[in-house]
Design a protein around this motif. Structure first.
Motif, PDB file in Angstrom:
ATOM      1  N   UNK A  62      49.091  34.285  40.643  1.00  0.00           N
ATOM      2  CA  UNK A  62      50.441  34.811  40.908  1.00  0.00           C
ATOM      3  C   UNK A  62      51.393  34.444  39.780  1.00  0.00           C
ATOM      4  N   UNK A  63      51.284  33.211  39.283  1.00  0.00           N
ATOM      5  CA  UNK A  63      52.146  32.781  38.171  1.00  0.00           C
ATOM      6  C   UNK A  63      51.901  33.657  36.944  1.00  0.00           C
ATOM      7  N   UNK A  64      50.621  33.912  36.654  1.00  0.00           N
ATOM      8  CA  UNK A  64      50.291  34.717  35.475  1.00  0.00           C
ATOM      9  C   UNK A  64      50.789  36.157  35.637  1.00  0.00           C
ATOM     10  N   UNK A  65      50.573  36.690  36.836  1.00  0.00           N
ATOM     11  CA  UNK A  65      50.998  38.078  37.080  1.00  0.00           C
ATOM     12  C   UNK A  65      52.518  38.199  37.004  1.00  0.00           C
ATOM     13  N   UNK A  66      53.201  37.203  37.550  1.00  0.00           N
ATOM     14  CA  UNK A  66      54.665  37.194  37.480  1.00  0.00           C
ATOM     15  C   UNK A  66      55.122  37.219  36.021  1.00  0.00           C
ATOM     16  N   UNK A  67      54.526  36.389  35.186  1.00  0.00           N
ATOM     17  CA  UNK A  67      54.891  36.352  33.757  1.00  0.00           C
ATOM     18  C   UNK A  67      54.659  37.701  33.101  1.00  0.00           C
ATOM     19  N   UNK A  68      53.506  38.298  33.391  1.00  0.00           N
ATOM     20  CA  UNK A  68      53.181  39.597  32.802  1.00  0.00           C
ATOM     21  C   UNK A  68      54.193  40.653  33.242  1.00  0.00           C
ATOM     22  N   UNK A  69      54.644  40.553  34.492  1.00  0.00           N
ATOM     23  CA  UNK A  69      55.614  41.540  35.006  1.00  0.00           C
ATOM     24  C   UNK A  69      57.005  41.308  34.425  1.00  0.00           C
ATOM     25  N   UNK A  70      57.461  40.054  34.364  1.00  0.00           N
ATOM     26  CA  UNK A  70      58.792  39.774  33.798  1.00  0.00           C
ATOM     27  C   UNK A  70      58.858  40.289  32.356  1.00  0.00           C
ATOM     28  N   UNK A  71      57.759  40.114  31.635  1.00  0.00           N
ATOM     29  CA  UNK A  71      57.726  40.582  30.240  1.00  0.00           C
ATOM     30  C   UNK A  71      57.924  42.089  30.145  1.00  0.00           C
ATOM     31  N   UNK A  72      57.610  42.794  31.202  1.00  0.00           N
ATOM     32  CA  UNK A  72      57.705  44.269  31.201  1.00  0.00           C
ATOM     33  C   UNK A  72      59.067  44.776  31.677  1.00  0.00           C
ATOM     34  N   UNK A 109      42.655  46.829  36.343  1.00  0.00           N
ATOM     35  CA  UNK A 109      43.122  45.520  36.794  1.00  0.00           C
ATOM     36  C   UNK A 109      44.468  45.229  36.126  1.00  0.00           C
ATOM     37  N   UNK A 110      45.478  44.941  36.935  1.00  0.00           N
ATOM     38  CA  UNK A 110      46.826  44.707  36.403  1.00  0.00           C
ATOM     39  C   UNK A 110      46.829  43.639  35.304  1.00  0.00           C
ATOM     40  N   UNK A 111      45.947  42.641  35.438  1.00  0.00           N
ATOM     41  CA  UNK A 111      45.924  41.561  34.438  1.00  0.00           C
ATOM     42  C   UNK A 111      45.482  42.081  33.067  1.00  0.00           C
ATOM     43  N   UNK A 143      49.241  43.924  29.718  1.00  0.00           N
ATOM     44  CA  UNK A 143      49.490  43.584  28.305  1.00  0.00           C
ATOM     45  C   UNK A 143      49.324  44.772  27.366  1.00  0.00           C
ATOM     46  N   UNK A 144      48.691  45.834  27.833  1.00  0.00           N
ATOM     47  CA  UNK A 144      48.447  46.988  26.945  1.00  0.00           C
ATOM     48  C   UNK A 144      49.561  48.036  27.027  1.00  0.00           C
TER      49      UNK A 144
END
Ligand SMILES: C[S@@+](CC[C@H](N)C(=O)[O-])C[C@H]1O[C@@H](n2cnc3c(N)ncnc32)[C@H](O)[C@@H]1O
Length: 215
Positions: free
Chosen positions: A144-154, A115-117, A121-122
């Motif tokens: 979507x907001x959470x996934x976007x944040x996780x992706x921008x961080x990467x 799961x991408x979520x 983070x790992x």
């Protein structure tokens, strides 16, 4: 609602050169089995984008059976780099790994089953290009907001974030479905994010393309 006039879409898609047997086989199987994929026009656009950006490290979020992963991994390999994908569905992840092997890309590409979520983070470090391709699968604004944040961080500063299906079949404009309203909220979030400079490409179902300019 068609984002692009179907005749225009057909015309430009037919201008994409014939795919090699490995890529053509994935394309045909995906069409036959109704597996979502970006298709040849956007596949080649991603390839051009990755090559132009000289992306060495590519992350794909939502890999299905590996069609777009093949395009992106080929571009990364040209720079001596690699691709990491994430796919939730175990049978699709296994098929993606097989398809990457047939395409001769196993040494530069791997698809993580999960799961991408949980996986995002790992992951270690940041990437030159992140391709987010599960907007349609979520259809929920908070996710979507959470996934976007996780992706921008990467995404590394100076790197690119490409998000597919941001027009949600035009429903991001008509706002007549929850998925369309969620896509609209996501688009506003992307467009206003001070870390990003973004343009929206009305290709297929819409692609948001962002350059990360600040951490
Ligand atoms: C649009 S498809 C990806 C198509 C692929 N990028 C291509 O063009 O070949 C989206 C994929 O995301 C996967 N998916 C959905 N939710 C997910 C999640 N939470 N984490 C990882 N993958 C997910 C689905 O199983 C589906 O295969």
């Amino acid at each position: 609602m068609d984002i692009v006039n179907p005749l225009i879409e057909k015309y430009v898609t037919e201008l994409v050169p014939p795919r090699d047997p490995a890529l053509a086989a994935v394309e045909e199987a995906a069409q036959a089995n109704h597996v979502p994929m970006v298709g040849p026009l956007e596949g080649q656009a991603l390839y051009v984008l990755a090559r132009t950006a000289r992306a060495r490290t590519v992350l794909e979020v939502g890999s299905a059976t590996g069609y777009s992963a093949i395009w992106l991994a080929r571009a990364a390999r040209e720079q001596g780099g690699s691709l990491v994908g994430i796919e939730l569905d175990p049978s699709r992840q296994a098929e993606a790994e097989r398809n990457l092997a047939v395409a001769g890309l196993s040494d530069v590409a791997r698809i993580i089953r999960g799961d991408a979520f949980e996986v995002l983070p790992t992951l270690d470090g940041q990437f030159d290009l992140v391709f987010l391709d599960l907007v349609r699968q979520l259809g929920d604004e908070m996710k979507l907001r959470r996934l976007f944040e996780l992706c921008v961080a990467r995404v590394a500063v100076g790197g690119l974030l490409a998000v597919d299906n941001v027009l949600h079949g035009g429903e991001a404009v008509t706002l007549n479905t929850p998925g369309g309203r969620a896509a609209d909220a996501l688009n506003k979030l992307i467009a206003r994010d001070p870390r990003l400079v973004t343009t929206f490409l009305p290709m297929r179902d819409g692609v948001a393309l962002s350059l990360k300019i600040a951490p």
